[in-house]
Design a protein around this motif. Structure first.
Motif, PDB file in Angstrom:
ATOM      1  N   TYR A  19       0.827  -1.209   0.000  1.00 35.96           N
ATOM      2  CA  TYR A  19       0.000   0.000   0.000  1.00 35.96           C
ATOM      3  C   TYR A  19       0.865   1.265   0.000  1.00 35.96           C
ATOM      4  O   TYR A  19       0.598   2.205  -0.751  1.00 35.96           O
ATOM      5  N   GLY A  20       1.891   1.286   0.822  1.00 39.41           N
ATOM      6  CA  GLY A  20       2.779   2.440   0.877  1.00 39.41           C
ATOM      7  C   GLY A  20       3.492   2.670  -0.444  1.00 39.41           C
ATOM      8  O   GLY A  20       3.614   3.804  -0.909  1.00 39.41           O
ATOM      9  N   LEU A  21       3.950   1.583  -1.050  1.00 39.66           N
ATOM     10  CA  LEU A  21       4.609   1.697  -2.351  1.00 39.66           C
ATOM     11  C   LEU A  21       3.626   2.194  -3.404  1.00 39.66           C
ATOM     12  O   LEU A  21       3.967   3.042  -4.245  1.00 39.66           O
ATOM     13  N   PHE A  22       2.388   1.682  -3.363  1.00 44.53           N
ATOM     14  CA  PHE A  22       1.360   2.106  -4.308  1.00 44.53           C
ATOM     15  C   PHE A  22       1.074   3.602  -4.154  1.00 44.53           C
ATOM     16  O   PHE A  22       0.939   4.322  -5.154  1.00 44.53           O
ATOM     17  N   GLN A  23       0.984   4.062  -2.931  1.00 46.15           N
ATOM     18  CA  GLN A  23       0.715   5.488  -2.687  1.00 46.15           C
ATOM     19  C   GLN A  23       1.845   6.372  -3.213  1.00 46.15           C
ATOM     20  O   GLN A  23       1.598   7.410  -3.839  1.00 46.15           O
ATOM     21  N   ARG A  24       3.079   5.958  -2.952  1.00 48.41           N
ATOM     22  CA  ARG A  24       4.229   6.731  -3.450  1.00 48.41           C
ATOM     23  C   ARG A  24       4.256   6.721  -4.963  1.00 48.41           C
ATOM     24  O   ARG A  24       4.531   7.746  -5.603  1.00 48.41           O
ATOM     25  N   ALA A  25       3.956   5.573  -5.562  1.00 45.02           N
ATOM     26  CA  ALA A  25       3.943   5.463  -7.023  1.00 45.02           C
ATOM     27  C   ALA A  25       2.842   6.341  -7.610  1.00 45.02           C
ATOM     28  O   ALA A  25       3.045   6.990  -8.640  1.00 45.02           O
ATOM     29  N   SER A  26       1.692   6.366  -6.965  1.00 45.50           N
ATOM     30  CA  SER A  26       0.588   7.204  -7.451  1.00 45.50           C
ATOM     31  C   SER A  26       0.982   8.678  -7.478  1.00 45.50           C
ATOM     32  O   SER A  26       0.639   9.398  -8.421  1.00 45.50           O
ATOM     33  N   ALA A  27       1.698   9.104  -6.461  1.00 47.09           N
ATOM     34  CA  ALA A  27       2.170  10.494  -6.424  1.00 47.09           C
ATOM     35  C   ALA A  27       3.151  10.754  -7.567  1.00 47.09           C
ATOM     36  O   ALA A  27       3.113  11.817  -8.196  1.00 47.09           O
ATOM     37  N   LEU A  28       4.011   9.781  -7.847  1.00 45.84           N
ATOM     38  CA  LEU A  28       4.956   9.932  -8.965  1.00 45.84           C
ATOM     39  C   LEU A  28       4.227   9.968 -10.303  1.00 45.84           C
ATOM     40  O   LEU A  28       4.590  10.744 -11.193  1.00 45.84           O
ATOM     41  N   LEU A  29       3.194   9.145 -10.451  1.00 44.65           N
ATOM     42  CA  LEU A  29       2.431   9.143 -11.699  1.00 44.65           C
ATOM     43  C   LEU A  29       1.763  10.497 -11.935  1.00 44.65           C
ATOM     44  O   LEU A  29       1.724  10.980 -13.069  1.00 44.65           O
ATOM     45  N   ARG A  43       7.777  -3.423  -7.175  1.00 43.71           N
ATOM     46  CA  ARG A  43       8.024  -3.896  -5.800  1.00 43.71           C
ATOM     47  C   ARG A  43       6.699  -4.212  -5.103  1.00 43.71           C
ATOM     48  O   ARG A  43       6.579  -5.224  -4.406  1.00 43.71           O
ATOM     49  N   ALA A  44       5.713  -3.341  -5.301  1.00 44.55           N
ATOM     50  CA  ALA A  44       4.399  -3.583  -4.701  1.00 44.55           C
ATOM     51  C   ALA A  44       3.786  -4.862  -5.257  1.00 44.55           C
ATOM     52  O   ALA A  44       3.184  -5.641  -4.513  1.00 44.55           O
ATOM     53  N   ASP A  45       3.961  -5.101  -6.544  1.00 47.45           N
ATOM     54  CA  ASP A  45       3.420  -6.305  -7.172  1.00 47.45           C
ATOM     55  C   ASP A  45       4.096  -7.564  -6.634  1.00 47.45           C
ATOM     56  O   ASP A  45       3.461  -8.603  -6.508  1.00 47.45           O
ATOM     57  N   ARG A  46       5.364  -7.464  -6.315  1.00 51.91           N
ATOM     58  CA  ARG A  46       6.049  -8.621  -5.719  1.00 51.91           C
ATOM     59  C   ARG A  46       5.512  -8.911  -4.313  1.00 51.91           C
ATOM     60  O   ARG A  46       5.437 -10.057  -3.893  1.00 51.91           O
ATOM     61  N   LEU A  47       5.118  -7.855  -3.596  1.00 55.92           N
ATOM     62  CA  LEU A  47       4.582  -8.034  -2.251  1.00 55.92           C
ATOM     63  C   LEU A  47       3.145  -8.555  -2.271  1.00 55.92           C
ATOM     64  O   LEU A  47       2.751  -9.330  -1.400  1.00 55.92           O
ATOM     65  N   GLU A  48       2.363  -8.097  -3.260  1.00 59.98           N
ATOM     66  CA  GLU A  48       0.964  -8.527  -3.379  1.00 59.98           C
ATOM     67  C   GLU A  48       0.685  -8.877  -4.833  1.00 59.98           C
ATOM     68  O   GLU A  48       0.069  -8.108  -5.569  1.00 59.98           O
ATOM     69  N   PRO A  49       1.132 -10.039  -5.270  1.00 62.10           N
ATOM     70  CA  PRO A  49       0.960 -10.433  -6.673  1.00 62.10           C
ATOM     71  C   PRO A  49      -0.516 -10.529  -7.072  1.00 62.10           C
ATOM     72  O   PRO A  49      -1.341 -10.991  -6.292  1.00 62.10           O
ATOM     73  N   GLY A  50      -0.803 -10.061  -8.264  1.00 68.59           N
ATOM     74  CA  GLY A  50      -2.152 -10.196  -8.803  1.00 68.59           C
ATOM     75  C   GLY A  50      -3.175  -9.228  -8.267  1.00 68.59           C
ATOM     76  O   GLY A  50      -4.366  -9.377  -8.521  1.00 68.59           O
ATOM     77  N   LYS A  51      -2.753  -8.208  -7.541  1.00 70.99           N
ATOM     78  CA  LYS A  51      -3.693  -7.202  -7.036  1.00 70.99           C
ATOM     79  C   LYS A  51      -4.019  -6.244  -8.185  1.00 70.99           C
ATOM     80  O   LYS A  51      -3.134  -5.585  -8.736  1.00 70.99           O
ATOM     81  N   GLY A  52      -5.283  -6.180  -8.552  1.00 68.72           N
ATOM     82  CA  GLY A  52      -5.713  -5.437  -9.727  1.00 68.72           C
ATOM     83  C   GLY A  52      -5.283  -3.989  -9.772  1.00 68.72           C
ATOM     84  O   GLY A  52      -4.823  -3.504 -10.807  1.00 68.72           O
ATOM     85  N   SER A  53      -5.424  -3.281  -8.675  1.00 68.83           N
ATOM     86  CA  SER A  53      -5.077  -1.858  -8.669  1.00 68.83           C
ATOM     87  C   SER A  53      -3.590  -1.645  -8.932  1.00 68.83           C
ATOM     88  O   SER A  53      -3.203  -0.688  -9.625  1.00 68.83           O
ATOM     89  N   ILE A  54      -2.777  -2.541  -8.418  1.00 65.21           N
ATOM     90  CA  ILE A  54      -1.329  -2.426  -8.622  1.00 65.21           C
ATOM     91  C   ILE A  54      -0.969  -2.765 -10.059  1.00 65.21           C
ATOM     92  O   ILE A  54      -0.207  -2.038 -10.707  1.00 65.21           O
ATOM     93  N   VAL A  55      -1.543  -3.857 -10.572  1.00 60.89           N
ATOM     94  CA  VAL A  55      -1.225  -4.276 -11.934  1.00 60.89           C
ATOM     95  C   VAL A  55      -1.683  -3.229 -12.947  1.00 60.89           C
ATOM     96  O   VAL A  55      -0.973  -2.930 -13.905  1.00 60.89           O
ATOM     97  N   GLU A  56      -2.860  -2.646 -12.729  1.00 62.12           N
ATOM     98  CA  GLU A  56      -3.351  -1.609 -13.645  1.00 62.12           C
ATOM     99  C   GLU A  56      -2.420  -0.394 -13.639  1.00 62.12           C
ATOM    100  O   GLU A  56      -2.045   0.123 -14.694  1.00 62.12           O
TER     101      GLU A  56
END
Length: 82
Positions: A19-29, A43-56
């Motif tokens: 979640y933290g990585l996703f939030q930081r990535a969202s800010a970068l996007l 890195r987030a995908d490696r921690l939570e593989p197959g999570k739709g929001s991360i993969v998208e």
């Protein structure tokens, strides 16, 4: 940088949550730093593989950073996620 500091930073980075990585990535996007966001999203995908929001987000980051082959692969993976 001191090697001890580098080791400590690496250790802290491994403790980050998806979640933290996703939030930081969202800010970068939002700031159009797509390639940097892709690194965090990988890195987030490696921690939570197959999570739709991360993969998208990862697929979009790849696409917008010109990594079209990786983007296509991630978008195909997204279609398999329920």
């Amino acid at each position: 940088m001191d090697p001890k500091d580098e080791d400590r930073l690496a250790e802290l980075a491994e403790r980050e949550t998806a979640y933290g990585l996703f939030q930081r990535a969202s800010a970068l996007l939002k700031r159009r730093h797509h390639a940097q966001a892709a690194v965090l999203l990988e890195r987030a995908d490696r921690l939570e593989p197959g999570k739709g929001s991360i993969v998208e987000a990862l697929a979009r980051a790849y696409y917008n950073s010109g990594q079209h082959q990786r983007a296509a692969q991630s978008f195909r993976q997204l279609l398999d996620i329920d």
